[in-house]
Design a protein around this motif. Structure first.
Motif, PDB file in Angstrom:
ATOM      1  N   ASP A 134      18.421   4.300   8.975  1.00 31.52           N
ATOM      2  CA  ASP A 134      19.310   5.401   9.367  1.00 31.52           C
ATOM      3  C   ASP A 134      20.072   4.963  10.609  1.00 31.52           C
ATOM      4  O   ASP A 134      19.739   5.337  11.733  1.00 31.52           O
ATOM      5  N   CYS A 135      21.080   4.131  10.385  1.00 29.09           N
ATOM      6  CA  CYS A 135      21.851   3.610  11.511  1.00 29.09           C
ATOM      7  C   CYS A 135      23.237   3.189  11.024  1.00 29.09           C
ATOM      8  O   CYS A 135      23.488   3.051   9.832  1.00 29.09           O
ATOM      9  N   CYS A 136      24.130   3.000  11.958  1.00 30.10           N
ATOM     10  CA  CYS A 136      25.477   2.546  11.624  1.00 30.10           C
ATOM     11  C   CYS A 136      25.432   1.159  10.988  1.00 30.10           C
ATOM     12  O   CYS A 136      24.568   0.339  11.331  1.00 30.10           O
ATOM     13  N   TYR A 137      26.344   0.909  10.065  1.00 30.21           N
ATOM     14  CA  TYR A 137      26.515  -0.394   9.415  1.00 30.21           C
ATOM     15  C   TYR A 137      25.260  -0.865   8.667  1.00 30.21           C
ATOM     16  O   TYR A 137      25.100  -2.046   8.386  1.00 30.21           O
ATOM     17  N   SER A 138      24.365   0.084   8.353  1.00 24.07           N
ATOM     18  CA  SER A 138      23.102  -0.295   7.715  1.00 24.07           C
ATOM     19  C   SER A 138      23.310  -0.902   6.333  1.00 24.07           C
ATOM     20  O   SER A 138      22.437  -1.613   5.833  1.00 24.07           O
ATOM     21  N   GLY A 139      24.475  -0.655   5.725  1.00 23.01           N
ATOM     22  CA  GLY A 139      24.770  -1.261   4.434  1.00 23.01           C
ATOM     23  C   GLY A 139      24.807  -2.776   4.479  1.00 23.01           C
ATOM     24  O   GLY A 139      24.703  -3.429   3.437  1.00 23.01           O
ATOM     25  N   LEU A 140      24.936  -3.352   5.681  1.00 25.86           N
ATOM     26  CA  LEU A 140      24.903  -4.806   5.804  1.00 25.86           C
ATOM     27  C   LEU A 140      23.580  -5.380   5.301  1.00 25.86           C
ATOM     28  O   LEU A 140      23.516  -6.522   4.852  1.00 25.86           O
TER      29      LEU A 140
END
Length: 388
Positions: A134-140
């Motif tokens: 649950d964080c920004c840019y986690s799709g990386l």
């Protein structure tokens, strides 16, 4: 087939950073950790005991965090889950790292590289691995988890990665709300369920449900990737589940074989045995009294309660067999339960009987009173005098 993990062979590590020295604080993250830990301990979810769920709130170092992850990955035999909430940052090479309290932008050494988490899971012995970010840019992280390097490990039965946002999108912590947008939706699904959804809240179904709801609210949409049977792993029972036909309502047994009975083959521990045994009654839709009635009075309601609240395996099989049959479990699966009970009983007996090696008899030295009375045994006298 949907499956809930054995709580005795499952571990979870919940990591969250809400306070930062150089980044914007995220106070909702602290609430995320508390609520999710409580949810994982519920009998309707994984039923994890406290020592199987480690919570790290504002961990001061990456080393502290990685130690907890490695221990969990090593101890788990069924499933290991790692959850992180906080700021997600991107290093100069475009890789994801998770922000610790002292983290800075573009300074990967001040945070926790996602690659380290992945490597720790690869080195573990769990059959299933779940990562929730649950964080920004986690799709990386989708480019690292779920690809051949993890899923092709011989011991891995399934993997699932659930990310709050795409690789180029930020996650959201709505002002005034107790939880972050992503985790709040996850907790809501666990509490309220998925209308017209499956009996168990599989990660695949949870992802689709959360994606639809978050998109409808105009919030960042989660991403997911799974390999093998990862999407079929369940996080809990679906509170909104309704049987498809009247014949599956409590008291009816016409379609008992079609129900999603707990899988005895997945039981590894005594704790998991009783957790699954209790899930059988929930699946049947019967009360303790109704189980007793359907057994023809062979087991009383109080006996059902005592059976489901035991901590040690029963030494005889008959009561458990009557209970399973009264709940409507098909005979074939009752036989599978019996095989599991015998295996666990044998394992328990082996552990309870430690190996002992006969020790040579020690020569008894004369007491002070014997020496003073002149009654020292002959052998002792010879030994002291050096005689052969």
């Amino acid at each position: 087939m949907s499956v809930l993990p054995d709580p005795g062979a499952t571990r979870a590590v919940l990591i969250g950073t809400s306070r930062y020295e150089h980044l914007e604080p995220l106070p909702a993250v602290s609430n995320n950790l508390t609520a999710l830990a409580e949810a994982l301990s519920e009998p309707s979810s994984w039923g994890l005991p406290p020592d199987h769920c480690t919570t790290l709130s504002d961990p001061t170092t990456a080393e502290m965090t990685m130690t907890a992850v490695r221990e969990a990955a090593e101890e788990a035999r069924d499933t290991v889950l790692v959850y992180f909430a906080g700021h997600g940052l991107v290093d100069p090479e475009g890789d994801l790292y998770l922000a610790m309290p002292q983290s800075r932008q573009q300074r990967v050494e001040t945070g926790l590289s996602y690659r380290w988490l992945r490597q720790a899971l690869l080195a573990g012995r769990a059959e299933r691995c779940v990562v929730v970010l649950d964080c920004c840019y986690s799709g990386l992280a989708l480019g690292a988890m779920g690809t051949a390097d993890l899923a092709d490990q011989a011991s891995v039965e399934g993997t699932f990665l659930l990310a709050a946002a795409a690789e180029t999108r930020t996650a959201l912590a709505p002002p005034g709300e107790p939880f972050t947008a992503f985790t709040g939706e996850l907790l809501y699904a666990l509490q309220r369920g998925i209308p017209n959804g499956p009996e168990l809240l599989e990660f695949g179904a949870l992802y689709r449900h959360m994606r639809n709801r978050l998109a409808a609210k105009g919030r960042p949409t989660p991403q997911a990737r799974d390999r093998n049977t990862g999407a079929q792993l369940a996080l809990g029972r679906n509170p909104a589940y309704l049987p498809a036909t009247a014949s599956t309502l409590p008291g009816g047994n016409e379609h008992a074989s079609e129900r999603s009975w707990p899988k005895p083959s997945g039981i590894r521990t005594t704790r998991g045995f009783f957790k699954s045994l209790a899930d059988v009654r929930v699946t049947s839709g019967l009360t303790h009294q109704m189980v007793s009635e359907r057994s023809g009075g062979r087991i009383a309601p109080g006996t059902v309660s005592r059976l489901l609240n035991r901590e040690s395996l029963p030494k005889t099989w008959s009561t458990t067999a009557v209970y399973l049959s009264a709940c409507g479990v098909p005979d074939r699966q009752v036989a599978e339960w019996h095989a599991v009970w015998m295996r666990l009983l044998a394992d328990t007996a082996t552990v309870a009987a430690p190996l002992t090696t006969p020790q040579p008899r020690k020569e008894q030295r004369p007491t002070m009173l014997q020496r003073l009375a002149g009654r020292v045994p002959r052998r002792s006298r010879d030994t002291r005098s050096g005689s052969s």
